[in-house]
Each structure stands twice: as structure tokens, then as C-alpha cells.
Design an enzyme around this catalytic site. Structure first.
Site, mmCIF file in Angstrom:
data_model
loop_
_atom_site.group_PDB
_atom_site.id
_atom_site.type_symbol
_atom_site.label_atom_id
_atom_site.label_comp_id
_atom_site.label_asym_id
_atom_site.label_seq_id
_atom_site.Cartn_x
_atom_site.Cartn_y
_atom_site.Cartn_z
ATOM 1 C CD GLU A 1 42.704 14.760 37.099
ATOM 2 O OE1 GLU A 1 41.559 14.478 37.456
ATOM 3 O OE2 GLU A 1 43.405 15.631 37.641
ATOM 4 C CE1 TYR B 1 45.286 43.179 41.371
ATOM 5 C CE2 TYR B 1 44.072 44.392 43.058
ATOM 6 C CZ TYR B 1 45.109 44.322 42.145
ATOM 7 O OH TYR B 1 45.957 45.375 41.991
#
Length: 211
Positions: free
Chosen positions: A73, A119
Site C-alpha cells: 500500500e 482532543y
């Protein structure tokens, strides 16, 4: 940081992700940008058992020049790193909850992970695109991944898993961990009434403050 130090860091962080179940078997791959090329985890390698000396080395044109053969990939990492020149690393995992979200997110749309925590917004941003399904290793996905990465730090591959970029390898790993936790929260709270999300002004404030 020297290339030798980056190789050691990649192996150490890969093992940490593997040991905590963010990848299993030979799933997942990681790349790091160098001044004159890239490091990448080898094909069919386990993130939990990386040998720093055998990590793949690619030149600036993405040609394999050293170490073991790179992940099948490689084009996935090329798509993200060319779309985001500020990114220093890409982490692709098959982590459970983010992958679960990739199985229900609309292909070609945005995944439904609400801004529940600051976050998540700080490390992932406002959008989490879901690239349509392609067979793993199918280079035909490169264009769609590139387009998605132009608009977002992280994305999902439909029915496959998350792909996350960061300014450094540590930042990319931290963001990938944050995405997995956000996906877990999203699924846990999916059918709970009255869930409190961050407001648009709160999201805007986080992005203005932390980028």
C-alpha cells in the site's frame, strides 16, 4: 533526528501499537518522510516485530532503494504525503473501533464521529472523510485518498480502517490513538439520548488555538 533514530522510533512505536491491539497479524503500515525520501514498513511485516535495519527505504520518487520490499500500500502513503506537504508521517491501522466506523460511514462522505472531546478536534480536525471501498493493495484508490487528504488530516478507508497523518511520527501515532478512542466513544454513545457535543464555537476556538 537521524535516519537510524527514526528507524528505531518506528519499530518501537509500531510494537507499542501492536501490543495494545491497534493492529493484528501483519495488518497496518507506517511511513515516515525523510529529507531525501521515505521509510516504510515492509510488506507482510508485523508492526510488533519490526527490525529497524530491514525497514524499507524509498527515494524521493518513491522507488525502493533499500531494506525489505515496502508495503503493497505504498501508493496510499504517497497519496497522503503528497497531498499534505506539512505531514512527516502516516499511520494506517486496522484498529477495532475506527474500522467499525469505516463499515457504517457513508462512502464518499464524512464519518459520523461527533466532536465529543477537545482532543479529537485538536488532533483530527473538523472532518473525517470516508474513501469508497477498494480492495487492499489496489492502487486505483490513490486519487480518492489524495483528494480526501487534501481536506483532512485523517480519513477512513471504507470497510478497511483509518489512515492518519501528523507533523511527526509521534504526532501521527498520537492522532491515530485519539481517533480510535473517539470512535469507541461514538459507538458507545450512539443510541444514548442527550449526549452533549462540543458546540460549533467551541470547535472553532479549538481549531483557531491549536490548528
Amino acid at each position: 533526528m537521524s535516519e537510524a533514530e527514526l528507524r528505531s522510533q518506528l519499530a518501537s512505536l509500531g510494537k507499542s501499537l501492536f501490543d495494545r491491539g491497534y493492529s493484528v497479524g501483519t495488518a497496518g503500515n507506517i511511513s515516515v518522510r525523510l529529507p531525501d525520501g521515505y521509510l516504510m514498513t515492509p510488506t507482510n511485516s508485523s508492526l510488533g516485530r519490526l527490525d529497524p535495519a530491514r525497514i524499507s527505504r524509498l527515494d524521493a520518487a518513491w522507488r525502493h532503494i533499500g531494506g525489505d520490499k515496502p508495503s503493497k500500500e505504498v501508493f496510499l502513503h504517497r497519496a497522503v504525503l503528497t497531498a499534505r506537504p506539512e505531514a512527516g508521517a502516516v499511520v494506517h491501522l486496522h484498529s477495532t473501533y475506527a474500522t467499525a466506523i469505516s463499515c457504517i460511514a457513508p462512502e464518499g462522505g464524512d464519518a459520523e464521529i461527533p466532536p465529543l472531546t477537545p482532543y479529537f478536534v485538536m488532533r483530527i480536525g473538523r472532518r473525517l472523510p470516508c474513501v469508497p471501498y477498494y480492495r487492499p493493495g489496489d492502487a486505483a484508490m490513490e486519487s480518492d485518498v489524495h483528494q480526501a487528504a487534501l481536506a483532512a488530516k485523517a480519513l477512513l478507508l471504507a470497510n478497511h480502517g483509518p489512515v492518519v497523518s501528523g507533523a511527526s511520527l509521534v504526532e501521527a501515532v498520537n492522532a491515530a490513538e485519539e481517533l480510535e478512542e473517539a470512535a469507541r466513544l461514538a459507538l458507545l454513545l450512539r443510541d444514548v439520548p442527550g449526549v452533549r457535543r462540543l458546540t460549533h464555537p467551541q470547535v472553532d476556538d479549538l481549531l483557531a488555538t491549536f490548528g
